[in-house]
Every structure is written in C-alpha cells, then in structure tokens.
Write a protein that holds these residues in place. Structure first.
Motif, short mmCIF file in Angstrom:
data_model
loop_
_atom_site.label_atom_id
_atom_site.label_comp_id
_atom_site.label_asym_id
_atom_site.label_seq_id
_atom_site.Cartn_x
_atom_site.Cartn_y
_atom_site.Cartn_z
N VAL A 18 23.46 0.71 58.92
CA VAL A 18 24.10 0.10 57.75
C VAL A 18 23.37 -1.18 57.34
CG1 VAL A 18 26.37 0.99 58.42
CG2 VAL A 18 25.73 -1.33 59.05
N ALA A 19 23.53 -1.52 56.07
CA ALA A 19 23.18 -2.83 55.54
C ALA A 19 24.22 -3.10 54.47
CB ALA A 19 21.77 -2.85 54.95
N LEU A 20 25.16 -3.97 54.76
CA LEU A 20 26.27 -4.20 53.84
C LEU A 20 26.72 -5.64 53.92
CD1 LEU A 20 29.08 -4.29 55.73
CD2 LEU A 20 28.62 -1.85 55.86
N ASP A 21 27.57 -6.01 52.97
CA ASP A 21 28.08 -7.38 52.94
C ASP A 21 29.49 -7.38 52.39
OD1 ASP A 21 27.81 -8.49 49.83
OD2 ASP A 21 26.35 -6.93 50.32
N PHE A 22 30.21 -8.45 52.68
CA PHE A 22 31.56 -8.63 52.15
C PHE A 22 31.85 -10.13 52.06
CE2 PHE A 22 31.83 -7.74 56.74
CZ PHE A 22 32.48 -8.87 57.21
N PRO A 23 32.79 -10.53 51.20
CA PRO A 23 33.10 -11.96 51.09
C PRO A 23 33.56 -12.53 52.42
CG PRO A 23 34.05 -10.76 49.24
CD PRO A 23 33.53 -9.73 50.20
N SER A 24 33.09 -13.73 52.73
CA SER A 24 33.45 -14.40 53.99
C SER A 24 34.80 -15.08 53.83
CB SER A 24 32.38 -15.42 54.38
OG SER A 24 31.15 -14.80 54.63
N TYR A 25 35.82 -14.25 53.65
CA TYR A 25 37.14 -14.81 53.39
C TYR A 25 38.19 -14.05 54.19
CZ TYR A 25 41.00 -17.02 50.96
OH TYR A 25 42.12 -17.75 50.68
N LEU A 26 39.11 -14.81 54.77
CA LEU A 26 40.22 -14.26 55.55
C LEU A 26 41.54 -14.65 54.89
CD1 LEU A 26 39.05 -15.44 59.11
CD2 LEU A 26 38.63 -13.20 58.08
N HIS A 27 42.50 -13.73 54.93
CA HIS A 27 43.84 -14.01 54.43
C HIS A 27 44.83 -13.34 55.38
CE1 HIS A 27 46.75 -15.20 51.40
NE2 HIS A 27 47.32 -14.01 51.50
N PRO A 28 45.94 -14.01 55.72
CA PRO A 28 46.90 -13.41 56.64
C PRO A 28 47.33 -12.01 56.17
CG PRO A 28 47.45 -15.71 56.26
CD PRO A 28 46.36 -15.38 55.30
N TRP A 29 47.38 -11.10 57.12
CA TRP A 29 47.69 -9.69 56.81
C TRP A 29 49.19 -9.50 56.65
CZ3 TRP A 29 50.59 -5.78 59.07
CH2 TRP A 29 50.35 -4.48 58.61
N LYS A 30 49.56 -8.64 55.72
CA LYS A 30 50.93 -8.14 55.62
C LYS A 30 50.85 -6.73 55.07
CE LYS A 30 51.75 -10.20 51.05
NZ LYS A 30 52.63 -11.11 50.28
N GLU A 31 51.81 -5.92 55.43
CA GLU A 31 51.80 -4.53 55.00
C GLU A 31 52.00 -4.44 53.50
OE1 GLU A 31 53.72 -0.22 56.33
OE2 GLU A 31 54.51 -2.10 57.15
N LEU A 32 51.19 -3.63 52.85
CA LEU A 32 51.28 -3.45 51.41
C LEU A 32 52.12 -2.23 51.08
CD1 LEU A 32 47.56 -4.14 50.43
CD2 LEU A 32 49.47 -5.74 50.41
N PRO A 33 52.83 -2.24 49.94
CA PRO A 33 53.66 -1.09 49.59
C PRO A 33 52.85 0.17 49.33
CG PRO A 33 53.59 -2.67 47.80
CD PRO A 33 52.99 -3.34 48.97
N VAL A 34 51.64 0.00 48.81
CA VAL A 34 50.74 1.13 48.59
C VAL A 34 49.40 0.74 49.20
CG1 VAL A 34 49.55 2.59 46.92
CG2 VAL A 34 51.89 1.83 46.45
N ALA A 35 48.95 1.51 50.16
CA ALA A 35 47.69 1.21 50.84
C ALA A 35 46.72 2.35 50.61
CB ALA A 35 47.92 1.01 52.33
N LEU A 36 45.78 2.15 49.70
CA LEU A 36 44.82 3.20 49.37
C LEU A 36 43.55 3.08 50.19
CD1 LEU A 36 45.14 3.18 45.47
CD2 LEU A 36 46.28 4.68 47.11
#
Length: 313
Positions: A18-36
C-alpha cells in the motif's frame, strides 16, 4: 516492514502492498445510526476509541489540528498499521518513522519505545481485532526519508551514488514544520541544519480567510481538500482562487530561514524539496536547480520504508 510519516496534517503509510494517506485527526468514537463504512477508520486501542482521518473530520464540527510537540500521535501510527497490514489477525512487523530535525535527538527514544512491543487494536468499522507485534522501530530525522526515497530502490538497494556520496540539502515543508537537513556522504551537518514551526498551514489559514471574505464560504477545518489546489466550491461550482497572495509571503519566510540556517548554497551538490507543502510551494521558492522529487507528500514515508528494507538486508 512499513514506513509511516505521521505528519501534522496527513499521515502517510507505505509498505510493499500500500501507499496511502489520511488526515492526521482523531475524534472520540460513537456509534452512528447508519454506518456505511465509507472513508471510515474506526479504532479502539489502549488510549481510547476514535474516528480517525476523514471520518473524524466529518464528525467534528470544527477540526482543529493537534499541532505542537506535545501531541500524542500513537493512535495515528496504529491506524496506519491496520491500513498497511490486513488479512491475518496477528502480525510481526518493523516500523520506520521520522521526527522533525529539531525534535529528533530529544524525542526519538520516546517514540521508539511507544511503537515497539505488542499492540492490540480493534477496527470497529471492520468488526476485527488485530495483534501487531512491533519487533523494531527505527526513528530518523524526517528529511532523511526524502533522501532515501531517491537514493534507494523499492527493494532497499543503493541506486544513487551521487546522493549517497554527495553534499545534499533536503528541504522538507510539511503542514506545521519546515525542516532543512544538510548531509555530506550521509553525515548530517547539524550546524547548518534545523527546523522552524512555519509551513503550509500558514498559507491555508490565509486562503481560508480570503475565501470567506470574497465568496462567503466558511471552512471549519484546514483539512478541507481543494483549497491549496487553487479552487473552491461556490454554489455547487468549482471556482478558481489565487494562490500567490498566500504562498509568496510564506515562501519568502522559508527562503530567509534557509539562508540564515544553511548559508550559501554554492557548496551544495543537490537540493531536494519535499513534503505536501513543498509540492505546492516549490514554484514560489525560486530554487531553480532543485531536483524534482516524485510524489513529494509521500517521499518521507517511502524513504522510511526503503531505509527499513536497507537496514534489514
């Protein structure tokens, strides 16, 4: 082995698959009503449960980056491991990473110790748990990654004697820090190297302000893509924006930093410009003889990976 560059704006990961990237950002997790599961990294580790990357940015009303030396990037490294190594639930890996030039001497051991050992990680979006045993973590000054990305082959073999044996200046412009590293036959010349907490985010904030003033479009995050590429969506249409008013003053400050820290460049054989900020700022810097680095944003992570292969061969 894997190379991970946990930058202040984006985390880059490179392995043989792989060679990939993503924003270096964290946010507290909570269950979403719709998780795609779209663009979703949902992570549970010892320090907590997080949305990571794009999903974290979407869930946060205002995504302020965690800048500065006191940030805790370990969940970003763990998320990168789950992106690089999938399939079997137990892995033994080695990690190569980097730190800004000014921080490396004092902080490398702390990062190395946090990475090495066993990490039990749950990917909540995949409903899978993993055990990553990091057998060895290598931490080098970040600009070395750029040098190794060009001087070593994808299999970690030496291919550029001119870079390995010459005097090379690497200018690595990221989201929060700009590093310059001068090396001579791979030996760093620290008296003419250093870093500054000035980089692409300065120009991004300036562009955000001008776009809000001129078009009424307000960005809640420096992670909004497109703004540094010269366009913004206004009323559903891509509208070009001028980059030069934000980029030219920043480039001038970086040139002054290099002139003060490195001095005269006449004795330098090669100049390399890398980093996500370097890719955008290179045309404004005026270093006409600088060598083009392929995929500048990925250069450090790619070099970390190749360096790992080199040291293991």
């Amino acid at each position: 082995t894997v190379g991970i560059d946990a930058g202040f704006l984006r985390t880059k990961v490179v392995s043989d698959a792989v060679a990939l990237d993503f924003p270096s950002y964290l946010h507290p997790w909570k269950e979403l009503p719709v998780a795609l599961g779209l663009d979703s990294i949902e992570l549970a580790c010892d320090s907590g449960r997080y949305f990571v990357g794009d999903m974290a940015v979407k869930q946060a009303r205002v995504s302020n980056p965690q800048f500065g030396r006191d940030r805790s990037p370990l969940p970003l490294y763990l998320a990168a491991l789950t992106e690089a190594f999938r399939g079997p639930l137990n892995w033994e890996v080695s990690v190569s990473a980097g730190l800004p030039v000014n921080w490396w001497a004092d902080d490398r051991q702390k990062l190395k110790e946090s990475l090495e050992g066993d990490h039990v990680i749950e990917r909540l979006d995949r409903h899978e748990s993993y055990l990553y045993r990091v057998l060895k973590a290598r931490v080098i000054p970040q600009p070395f990654g750029t040098l190794f990305s060009l001087a070593l082959s994808p299999s970690g073999k030496a291919v550029r004697a001119d870079l390995l044996e010459g005097r090379v200046l690497i200018l690595d412009i990221g989201g929060y820090t700009t590093d310059c590293l001068l090396v001579d036959s791979l030996a760093p010349i620290m008296e003419r190297s250093g870093g500054i907490e000035l980089a692409l985010q300065e120009a991004v904030y300036s562009l955000m302000q001008s776009v809000e003033r001129d078009y009424g479009v307000r960005f809640l995050s420096v992670y909004d893509s497109g703004i540094v590429k010269g366009s913004v969506r206004v009323d559903g249409k891509e509208t070009p924006i001028a980059l030069a008013p934000a980029m030219e003053p920043l480039a001038a400050e970086i040139r002054q930093f290099v002139a003060t820290r490195v001095g005269n460049l006449k004795d330098v054989d090669h100049i390399l410009i890398s980093g996500g900020g370097g890719e955008i700022l290179a045309p404004f810097l005026g270093y006409g003889r600088a060598e083009k680095v392929p995929s500048p944003m990925y250069a450090n992570a790619q070099g970390f990976y190749r360096y790992g292969l080199f040291t293991e061969s």
